[in-house]
Write an enzyme that holds these catalytic residues in place. Structure first.
Site, PDB file in Angstrom:
ATOM      1  N   GLU A 175       0.827  -1.220   0.000  1.00 47.89           N
ATOM      2  CA  GLU A 175       0.000   0.000   0.000  1.00 47.89           C
ATOM      3  C   GLU A 175       0.857   1.265   0.000  1.00 47.89           C
ATOM      4  O   GLU A 175       0.723   2.125   0.878  1.00 47.89           O
ATOM      5  CB  GLU A 175      -0.953  -0.013   1.203  1.00 47.89           C
ATOM      6  CG  GLU A 175      -1.965  -1.143   1.125  1.00 47.89           C
ATOM      7  CD  GLU A 175      -3.051  -1.098   2.190  1.00 47.89           C
ATOM      8  OE1 GLU A 175      -2.797  -0.568   3.277  1.00 47.89           O
ATOM      9  OE2 GLU A 175      -4.151  -1.599   1.933  1.00 47.89           O
ATOM     10  N   GLU A 376      -5.634  -8.245  -1.289  1.00 49.77           N
ATOM     11  CA  GLU A 376      -6.320  -8.073  -0.008  1.00 49.77           C
ATOM     12  C   GLU A 376      -7.771  -7.741  -0.293  1.00 49.77           C
ATOM     13  O   GLU A 376      -8.055  -6.910  -1.176  1.00 49.77           O
ATOM     14  CB  GLU A 376      -5.729  -6.926   0.821  1.00 49.77           C
ATOM     15  CG  GLU A 376      -4.417  -7.232   1.469  1.00 49.77           C
ATOM     16  CD  GLU A 376      -3.946  -6.118   2.388  1.00 49.77           C
ATOM     17  OE1 GLU A 376      -4.780  -5.426   3.006  1.00 49.77           O
ATOM     18  OE2 GLU A 376      -2.716  -5.942   2.477  1.00 49.77           O
TER      19      GLU A 376
HETATM   20  C1  BGP Z   1      -4.573  -2.918   4.762  1.00 46.02           C
HETATM   21  C2  BGP Z   1      -3.241  -3.411   5.222  1.00 46.02           C
HETATM   22  C3  BGP Z   1      -3.224  -4.640   6.029  1.00 46.02           C
HETATM   23  C4  BGP Z   1      -4.486  -4.920   6.783  1.00 46.02           C
HETATM   24  C5  BGP Z   1      -5.759  -4.501   6.112  1.00 46.02           C
HETATM   25  C6  BGP Z   1      -6.986  -4.518   6.967  1.00 46.02           C
HETATM   26  O1  BGP Z   1      -4.578  -1.531   4.774  1.00 46.02           O
HETATM   27  O2  BGP Z   1      -2.363  -3.655   4.136  1.00 46.02           O
HETATM   28  O3  BGP Z   1      -2.054  -4.685   6.750  1.00 46.02           O
HETATM   29  O4  BGP Z   1      -4.435  -4.918   8.106  1.00 46.02           O
HETATM   30  O5  BGP Z   1      -5.671  -3.248   5.518  1.00 46.02           O
HETATM   31  O6  BGP Z   1      -6.996  -3.412   7.783  1.00 46.02           O
HETATM   32  P1  BGP Z   1      -7.315  -3.448   9.317  1.00 46.02           P
HETATM   33  O7  BGP Z   1      -6.364  -4.443   9.867  1.00 46.02           O
HETATM   34  O8  BGP Z   1      -7.047  -2.097   9.782  1.00 46.02           O
HETATM   35  O9  BGP Z   1      -8.705  -3.861   9.417  1.00 46.02           O
END
Ligand code: BGP
Length: 478
Positions: A175, A376
């Protein structure tokens, strides 16, 4: 069949959110190891030194470090042929500046990759997923320091050489575009030298963030070029937090606002990494914001020479933007926006928009024409055990099903080139934004709670069996 027969099906994780063993076998502290837990209501904090009697969730996380064999076997049981994980930079170079790498850290990932390969699982490795050595934050203000380019290159050369026969797919920065937002200061550009406090209140310097981003672009391009020259079998990708922003209304001001947001949030970084140059509006953007991006001779050339082979992104939600001041706000991944009256949201206020995924796949493919991968996607939700002691997570299945359906349409009806799908947090892990365990994404439940308790045992949720069927039917049975 919509998806190709070699479609990559799997799940995604990040070292700092699931490995634990934060100071074991020579590992040094990363920026994530300095972050406390928080919640939706109370932001997590970063502390310049570790505070006593404070919970730092990455320190134990779900202890993949000591459970990797069991976890990878569970992934294999679901039918994964791909597993996205990251290498913790500070396992290899504890402060980022050592001359020689830490052999125990290298040996750990050898074991993990061997285990994956023995189960016919292809590792997809993020080289930097919110894991900058904290020593580099203290010394250089994170990526604002140009020195970090060479240190990152040294790290990459070591892992490329070591794992060349085990890993083919690499992503340089997770990201990377989070650096365009204030929240990116902590985990992404790591421009937080000396700061202790809530991650939402870091004193922000746009100059530092955009300078840091330039250094990340150069670092990424340099290692992509190096890998192409030395390891022709490698495929290197970028990774963008893709936030689809719709105009709130058809008012022309809203359309312009949405275009502006799509450019800054989504295209600014990927144009550099895929097209090899800053978008034409970058110069004006820098001027308008008083930014002076320091570049060295050769920087713009290297950006051209180190373009990626495939485009990857996270997709969780969409939001709206516009000039209305009375519209309700909604939360989201990294940025918030205006509420879309046509969408529902998760308990953390992330709006659920499967069609937005089809839209995004088309927008991205239209612009770049290189293979894409959704690395993701998922629903962060609280899981409660049913009377039978099991997790019946139909809400998670609904979310994933509707997104896979839209991926299918993008492939089948629209013709985009999609390589694979690795939903986020295939096993419950620590939330990046809040540090919680309660915000769960997994197909596999982990007995670990927000107060740090739990015996770390693993259990299959309903979604585990559902995803197993999805994979074995190559996405036909949803
Ligand atoms: C993205 C990241 C991850 C992850 C995901 C979910 O932004 O790459 O590392 O954690 O989001 O977010 P969260 O864990 O804040 O729910």
């Amino acid at each position: 069949m919509a998806f190709s027969k070699d479609f990559l099906w799997g799940g995604a994780t990040a070292a700092n959110q699931f490995e634990g063993a934060w100071n074991v076998d020579g590992k040094g502290p990363s920026v994530s190891d300095m972050c406390t837990n928080g919640s939706h209501a109370t932001p997590k904090r970063i502390t310049a030194t570790l505070e006593p009697n404070t919970l730092y969730p990455s320190h134990e996380a779900i202890d993949f470090y000591h459970h990797y064999e069991e976890d990878i076997a569970l992934f294999a049981e679901m039918g994964f042929n791909c597993f996205r994980m990251s290498i913790n930079w500070t396992r290899i170079f504890p402060t980022g500046e050592e001359e020689t790498p830490n052999e125990a850290g290298l040996a750990f990932y050898d074991k993990v990759f061997d285990c994956c390969l023995s189960h016919h699982i292809e590792p997809l490795v993020t080289i930097s997923h919110y894991e900058m050595p904290y020593a580099l934050v203290e010394k250089y203000n994170g990526w604002e320091g140009r020195e970090c380019i060479a240190l990152f290159e040294k790290y990459c050369k070591v892992i490329f050489e070591r794992y060349q026969h085990k890993v083919k797919y690499w992503l340089t920065f997770n990201e990377i575009n989070s650096g365009t937002t204030k929240l990116g200061n902590v985990l992404s550009t790591s421009t937080v030298k000396g700061y202790t406090g809530p991650i939402t209140q870091v004193p922000d310097s746009m100059q530092a963030r955009y300078q840091a981003l330039h250094h990340q672009f150069v670092a990424s391009a340099r290692v992509v070029k190096y890998a192409h020259e030395h390891y022709p079998q490698f495929k290197l990708g970028n990774m963008i937090c893709f936030i689809t922003s719709y105009p709130y209304t058809c008012r022309p001001e809203d359309i312009l606002e949405a275009q502006h947001q799509m450019r800054n949030m989504n295209w600014y970084c990927s144009d550099v990494q895929v097209r090899g140059e800053y978008p034409y509006y970058a110069k004006k953007f820098w001027e308008q914001n008083g930014l002076n991006i320091r570049m060295e001779p050769g920087d713009l050339e290297i950006l051209k020479e180190g373009t990626v082979d495939f485009y990857t992104f996270s997709y969780y939600m969409s939001n709206c933007v516009g000039v209305a001041t009375d519209a309700a706000e909604t939360d989201g991944n990294i940025i918030s926006g205006l509420k879309n009256p046509y969408l529902e949201a998760s308990d953390w206020g992330w709006q659920i928009d499967p069609k937005g995924l089809r839209y995004s796949l088309n927008e991205i493919y239209d612009r770049y024409r290189i293979p894409m991968m959704v690395v993701e996607n998922g629903l962060g939700a609280k899981d409660e055990k049913g009377p039978d002691g099991k997790i019946h997570d139909s809400y998670r299945i609904d979310y994933l099903r509707s997104h896979i359906q839209q991926m299918k349409l993008a492939v089948e009806e629209d013709g985009v080139d999609l390589m694979g799908y690795t939903p986020w947090g295939c096993i419950d892990l620590v939330s990046a934004s809040t540090g919680e365990m309660a915000k769960r994404y997994g197909f596999i439940y982990v007995n670990k709670f927000d107060d740090g308790t739990g015996d770390l045992s693993r259990e299959r949720k309903d979604s585990f069996y559902w995803y197993q069927k999805v994979i074995s039917s190559n996405g036909e049975e949803l």
